[in-house]
Design an enzyme around this catalytic site. Structure first.
Site, PDB file in Angstrom:
ATOM      1  N   MET A   4      66.280   0.402   8.079  1.00 61.67           N
ATOM      2  CA  MET A   4      66.103   1.673   7.104  1.00 61.67           C
ATOM      3  C   MET A   4      66.744   1.540   5.766  1.00 61.67           C
ATOM      4  SD  MET A   4      64.448   3.727   8.897  1.00 61.67           S
ATOM      5  CE  MET A   4      64.083   4.141  10.772  1.00 61.67           C
ATOM      6  N   SER A   5      67.488   2.345   5.143  1.00 63.41           N
ATOM      7  CA  SER A   5      68.014   2.176   3.715  1.00 63.41           C
ATOM      8  C   SER A   5      68.835   1.124   3.513  1.00 63.41           C
ATOM      9  CB  SER A   5      68.425   3.340   3.131  1.00 63.41           C
ATOM     10  OG  SER A   5      67.409   4.341   3.064  1.00 63.41           O
ATOM     11  N   VAL A   6      69.291   0.280   4.590  1.00 60.76           N
ATOM     12  CA  VAL A   6      70.257  -0.786   4.280  1.00 60.76           C
ATOM     13  C   VAL A   6      69.344  -2.053   3.370  1.00 60.76           C
ATOM     14  CG1 VAL A   6      71.148  -3.031   5.599  1.00 60.76           C
ATOM     15  CG2 VAL A   6      71.531  -0.500   6.197  1.00 60.76           C
TER      16      VAL A   6
END
Lengths: 443, 443
Positions: free
Chosen positions: B157-159
């Site tokens: 995801m936003s990692v």
């Protein structure tokens, strides 16, 4: 007819069976040659964004028109959903490299040609994307063309069938499956289809008698319905047909009697994949990883394309790194033993090498493959070297020559699907390589 | 409010920003707990075919409804097209394992709770799919839950943003990019958008002022148009909007003045991805492989989801093996040095650790992240240990604590997207682990 020139004329089979060589009602067509169709030069999907005329999409079929197809066969996962075949997490088994000098100049006489080609020219004539030749387990020749790289994956097309056939034969050998049993005993849903009363052996050897045509030139051929069922994209609103490979297989009807003639039809392998899934509780991607890929010392994961419900396309959806396909071939050349372990039982490899029913095979009319047979989804040459092959459309090949202690794996993107279009070059080239390697003394 | 029970009540943010913690207009909702929602127990996509109520499809959104989403985050490539991030072909760098006993019983006091949880209970409370804790470079704790396995890949995801931000900062450090330059200088197509006159530094630190809402509860929020533009499926016939991430970015309009306030918006990372592609001639998947993944000694390839023209989703499309994410974190903890080489310049890591503009960050109103800042797409705690984080919806985390010589990587599938829903457990848990490891003397 096959010339190496910027635009050359080749024979187009009106009947393009998925790895076959049926040449009938041939028509003439013109395709750009290997250099003119080089996907690296043409820069498909390069740029941010790529230019409109270099953008390929799965949905509109642009991805599989020649020459764009030459990019797509090395990039299927960018076009559609896929499932991983894990190599495991350990260190790869390195393949030793002992390059043999002068191979590019090796002379090859294509069938029906008046002049020989060099080995290097045969690569262009067959639109080779990558080729590895192993001799006694070492890489003696390796080359990448087009957009395939050592760390890339390429579509194996119907070479997939031989991989799945190997898994099927392994399950027969260990007693998980019984080759004499009827398909309906494993998959009751196939009772009303042509497959229900076929034996597993008939499916493995493709001697089922099916009302199923893989004639790509016929818009009413069942192969199109098969493709539409397996297409992972949402179906059109008015679509009422089967929505997965499994649903499609249930619609295939019989034509004739099983067991008499070889009939090369992709759906047999899809049925085998279903049988395997039912018998093991694992789909072919998971089983291939567990039983083979994770034990080969592979350097890359492989993958399968999937349909809309996650079914790996057993009939032709495998994509692998080229060197890993070489490891797979070398494992079989070594009677199933590789990387310090027996991966495939020796009896399975021996059974494949002995081949199938030559008479059944002869009835299929493969003019260039006289005397061959088909066993457990492998093509067996019955030549003096005991060579056997895995074959996929557009030139995908595993060629195992036990006598020459040689394995050739080739990924290609020939404009014509059927291997009849490249066999006249491919088979003499592989045999010439075998002769060259047989001349190398044991050190 | 957070209890470990078969059905427990949690706070749902009406504002679910992609990795944010904005808690406003909270509503109550009920989700099955970790055990009741375990995707392995629920057997999504198991069977040949899977039962209809266990079949997940990308096209109808069923794949991302909770609890089915818990399967999907570990299987994105089966749902949509993807592009590979090669690990290279060599041997992985093994991570040493020195398990620390008793960690499961470690006591963690969630923010606002009256009773502590054990470390093991925090894993269920945060719907953890897999977690690895490194101390001084060795694995001291590793656990997989749900359907994630050591040889599987999970959505970061936003990692993803922190990974892309690291690449961007590397290109600034080596002079390929100039952080002071305007975005329009790299991507002229963005001249008419909010990004045109923003500096690269403002994009890297997300201090751009955009008329762009990631409020998932608002059907008119721009985030839905962004998602539709990037959706790789064929567009509806009457669709007239943007057809790729790049087309969408050109439509984003300004709101306010750049450089004043932190505004966490995914589109900034997509713009950075575009800038990177233009400046290097490589998309972020290729560049990530070249510059980082192939040098880490990774054991698995990673991948990005792509839009319909093959653009890797820089804002949130990365999927990796968990241990490889740990290698990435450990490399940064070691000032960019890992596997015998300097992979990320030390100056880049130092700059991230020093953090961004705290005042700009404070204006975004993250109640649970008081005193934090955001730099080059990393979340910087400014705590006594100098910890910094990568954060993705549903609980994805890289937590690097330099003082404790600790890296925690966690993949999760919390029913609520925004990390506000799990931070009250996550942050105390990670800090408790740091205290535990700080107590271990140097050997």
């Amino acid at each position: 007819m096959l010339r190496v020139s910027p635009l050359f004329t080749v024979t187009v089979c009106a009947l393009l069976c998925l790895a076959g060589t049926v040449a009938s009602a041939a028509t003439q067509s013109t395709f750009p040659d290997a250099a003119a169709s080089d996907p690296a030069t043409l820069k498909w999907m390069v740029g941010a964004p790529p230019p409109a005329d270099r953008t390929l999409r799965f949905e509109d079929g642009s991805y599989f028109r020649f020459p764009a197809m030459r990019w797509s066969v090395a990039n299927f996962r960018q076009l559609m959903p896929t499932v991983n075949v894990s190599r495991g997490l350990g260190a790869p088994l390195a393949l030793p490299e002992h390059p043999v000098p002068g191979i590019d100049e090796l002379s090859v006489m294509p069938v029906g040609a008046s002049q020989p080609l060099t080995w290097r020219q045969t690569l262009d004539a067959t639109y080779t994307d990558g080729i590895v030749v192993l001799h006694r387990g070492a890489i003696v020749y390796e080359r990448y063309l087009g957009v395939l790289k050592p760390d890339g994956q390429h579509a194996a097309m119907s070479v997939t069938k031989s991989v799945i056939g190997t898994l099927g034969a392994m399950l027969v050998a260990d007693g998980t499956l019984d080759a004499g049993k009827k398909i309906v005993d494993y998959v009751p849903e196939l009772a009303g289809s042509a497959f229900g009363n076929a034996t597993l052996r008939q499916v493995l050897d493709m001697t089922t008698a099916l009302d199923y045509s893989e004639d790509y030139a016929d818009p009413n051929a069942q192969v199109w319905a098969h493709a539409q069922a397996g297409n992972p994209l949402p179906k059109p609103k008015d679509y009422t047909g089967p929505r997965s490979y499994y649903e499609f297989l249930q619609t295939v009807q019989p034509k004739g009697k099983h067991g008499r003639a070889f009939g090369y039809k992709t759906v047999n392998t899809d049925v085998l994949g279903w049988v395997i899934a039912r018998a093991t509780g694992r789909n072919v991607a998971q089983l291939l990883s567990e039983r083979i890929w994770s034990r080969l010392g592979a350097e890359q994961d492989a993958y399968f394309t999937v349909d809309s419900i996650g079914t790996p396309f057993a009939g032709g959806g495998l994509n692998t790194g080229l060197r890993d396909l070489a490891r797979f071939g070398e494992m079989l050349r070594n009677s199933g033993r590789f990387n310090g372990q027996q991966i495939v039982p020796e009896s399975v490899v021996k059974d494949i090498q002995q081949g199938g029913d030559k008479q059944a095979f002869a009835q299929a009319g493969y003019g260039q493959l006289k005397g061959w047979s088909y066993r457990s989804m492998w093509w067996v040459t019955h030549n003096a070297d005991g060579a056997f092959m895995a074959r996929g459309v557009h030139g995908q090949s595993i060629y195992i020559d036990p006598k020459a202690e040689m394995v050739i794996v080739r990924y290609a993107s020939h404009p014509i699907a059927g291997n009849a279009a490249n066999d006249s070059v491919t088979l003499p080239a592989f045999e010439a390589m075998a002769r060259r390697l047989l001349a190398i003394p044991q050190s």
